[in-house]
Design an enzyme around this catalytic site. Structure first.
Site, short mmCIF file in Angstrom:
data_model
loop_
_atom_site.label_atom_id
_atom_site.label_comp_id
_atom_site.label_asym_id
_atom_site.label_seq_id
_atom_site.Cartn_x
_atom_site.Cartn_y
_atom_site.Cartn_z
N HIS A 13 1.21 -1.24 23.39
CA HIS A 13 0.93 -2.40 22.53
C HIS A 13 -0.50 -2.35 22.04
O HIS A 13 -1.42 -2.14 22.85
CB HIS A 13 1.23 -3.70 23.28
CG HIS A 13 2.68 -3.87 23.55
ND1 HIS A 13 3.33 -3.22 24.58
CD2 HIS A 13 3.65 -4.55 22.86
CE1 HIS A 13 4.62 -3.53 24.54
NE2 HIS A 13 4.85 -4.32 23.51
N HIS B 157 8.38 -4.07 12.90
CA HIS B 157 8.74 -4.69 14.18
C HIS B 157 9.29 -6.10 13.89
O HIS B 157 9.29 -6.94 14.77
CB HIS B 157 7.51 -4.72 15.08
CG HIS B 157 7.78 -4.91 16.54
ND1 HIS B 157 8.89 -4.40 17.18
CD2 HIS B 157 7.07 -5.55 17.50
CE1 HIS B 157 8.83 -4.72 18.48
NE2 HIS B 157 7.74 -5.44 18.69
N ASP C 203 3.03 -1.39 19.39
CA ASP C 203 3.75 -2.55 18.86
C ASP C 203 2.87 -3.79 18.75
O ASP C 203 1.79 -3.86 19.31
CB ASP C 203 4.94 -2.89 19.77
CG ASP C 203 6.05 -1.85 19.71
OD1 ASP C 203 5.84 -0.77 19.12
OD2 ASP C 203 7.12 -2.11 20.27
N ASP C 204 3.43 -4.77 18.08
CA ASP C 204 2.94 -6.16 18.05
C ASP C 204 1.70 -6.40 17.21
O ASP C 204 1.13 -7.47 17.25
CB ASP C 204 2.70 -6.70 19.46
CG ASP C 204 3.99 -6.87 20.25
OD1 ASP C 204 5.06 -6.51 19.72
OD2 ASP C 204 3.93 -7.36 21.39
N HIS D 112 8.84 -11.56 15.57
CA HIS D 112 9.09 -11.08 16.93
C HIS D 112 10.14 -11.92 17.66
O HIS D 112 10.02 -12.23 18.85
CB HIS D 112 7.79 -11.04 17.74
CG HIS D 112 7.81 -9.99 18.83
ND1 HIS D 112 8.42 -10.21 20.05
CD2 HIS D 112 7.30 -8.74 18.87
CE1 HIS D 112 8.26 -9.11 20.80
NE2 HIS D 112 7.61 -8.21 20.10
ZN LIG Z 1 6.98 -6.34 20.45
#
Ligand SMILES: [Zn+2]
Length: 256
Positions: free
Chosen positions: A204, A107, A52-53, A111
């Site tokens: 991540h 995603h 993620d991210d 965020h």
């Molecule tokens: Zn995230």
């Protein structure tokens, strides 16, 4: 232009390879009802590694580690978190991962905790990232991981309207919480020792240690335990994207 032509050709080949039609295959759109939520794979003994991210500076490295081990992973990317998704190097990295066969999911844009937003704001957080992926890769993602794993009925309904499923996880490596690599490995090991049916871990792509220490260890440990790897789409038996088209050429709209 040469680079763009090559990319278009490469993507066309990839789309044929995955059985997609080169022209847009629009979904009949707008599924009624709330989005399906996946907290694990539906295929037993499968592991779907997720990151993620991003898109972030370690993405190309993660993509290459996965590829070197014959594993396809899934990246849930933001539009504008640590980097703007339209930055030239970021676009290059994202296309590199995509062309290597890894799945790209949403995603959302910035965020935010979607449960704090109204319907219009939720649509906006989703649509901006979807549009970016349509421009950069030519795909409309079929999967979205809500930031913080946070969702409510409204988020589910908006996602359902947008034709997406929600993906959570069943192993949290807690790399985001500053755990050491050894501590994250212990979390994996607990799931393996428990003979967990499927492994859908949260990692991540923003940590060097996750990319180059935890990931290779996890691949080795999961392989040794008899898990086979796939993208999130493969592990839940669905298609990764709602629509395919050719990527677009950069223009003035490619800004965050
Ligand atoms: Zn995230």
């Amino acid at each position: 232009m040469k680079g763009s032509s090559f990319l278009v050709a490469s993507l066309s080949i990839l789309l044929c390879a995955v059985g997609a039609q080169p022209a847009t295959v629009a979904l009949k759109g707008h599924r009624a009802g709330p989005a399906t939520i996946f907290t694990g794979c539906v295929v037993n003994k499968m592991a779907a590694l997720t990151f993620d991210d991003g898109p972030n500076i370690y993405e190309a490295g993660i993509s290459d580690v996965l590829t070197a081990h014959g594993v396809r992973g899934t990246f849930f990317v933001n539009g504008d978190l640590y980097n703007c998704i339209y930055d030239k190097q970021i676009v290059k990295n994202l296309r590199h991962s995509f062309l290597a066969g890894h799945q790209i999911g949403s995603h959302t844009w910035a965020h935010l905790d979607l449960t704090t937003l109204n319907e219009t704001q939720i649509h906006s957080e989703m649509s901006r990232t979807e549009l970016a992926l349509q421009k950069i890769l030519g795909v409309t993602p079929a999967f979205m991981r809500p930031p913080f794993g946070s969702y409510n009925d409204l988020v589910r309904n908006v996602s359902g309207t947008r034709g997406q499923s929600l993906v959570i996880w069943n192993v949290d490596t807690r790399d985001w919480a500053g755990l050491t690599v050894a501590e994250s490995e212990a979390i994996y090991q607990t799931a393996i020792d428990a003979k967990q049916d499927t492994i859908l871990p949260l990692m991540h792509e923003t940590f060097n240690t996750t990319a180059f220490e935890l990931l290779p260890w996890a691949i080795k440990a999961l392989k040794a335990a008899g898990y086979r790897f796939g993208t999130v789409a493969e592990c839940v038996g669905q298609r990764p994207y709602q629509a395919f088209n050719l990527p677009r050429i950069r223009d003035r709209t490619w800004t965050c």
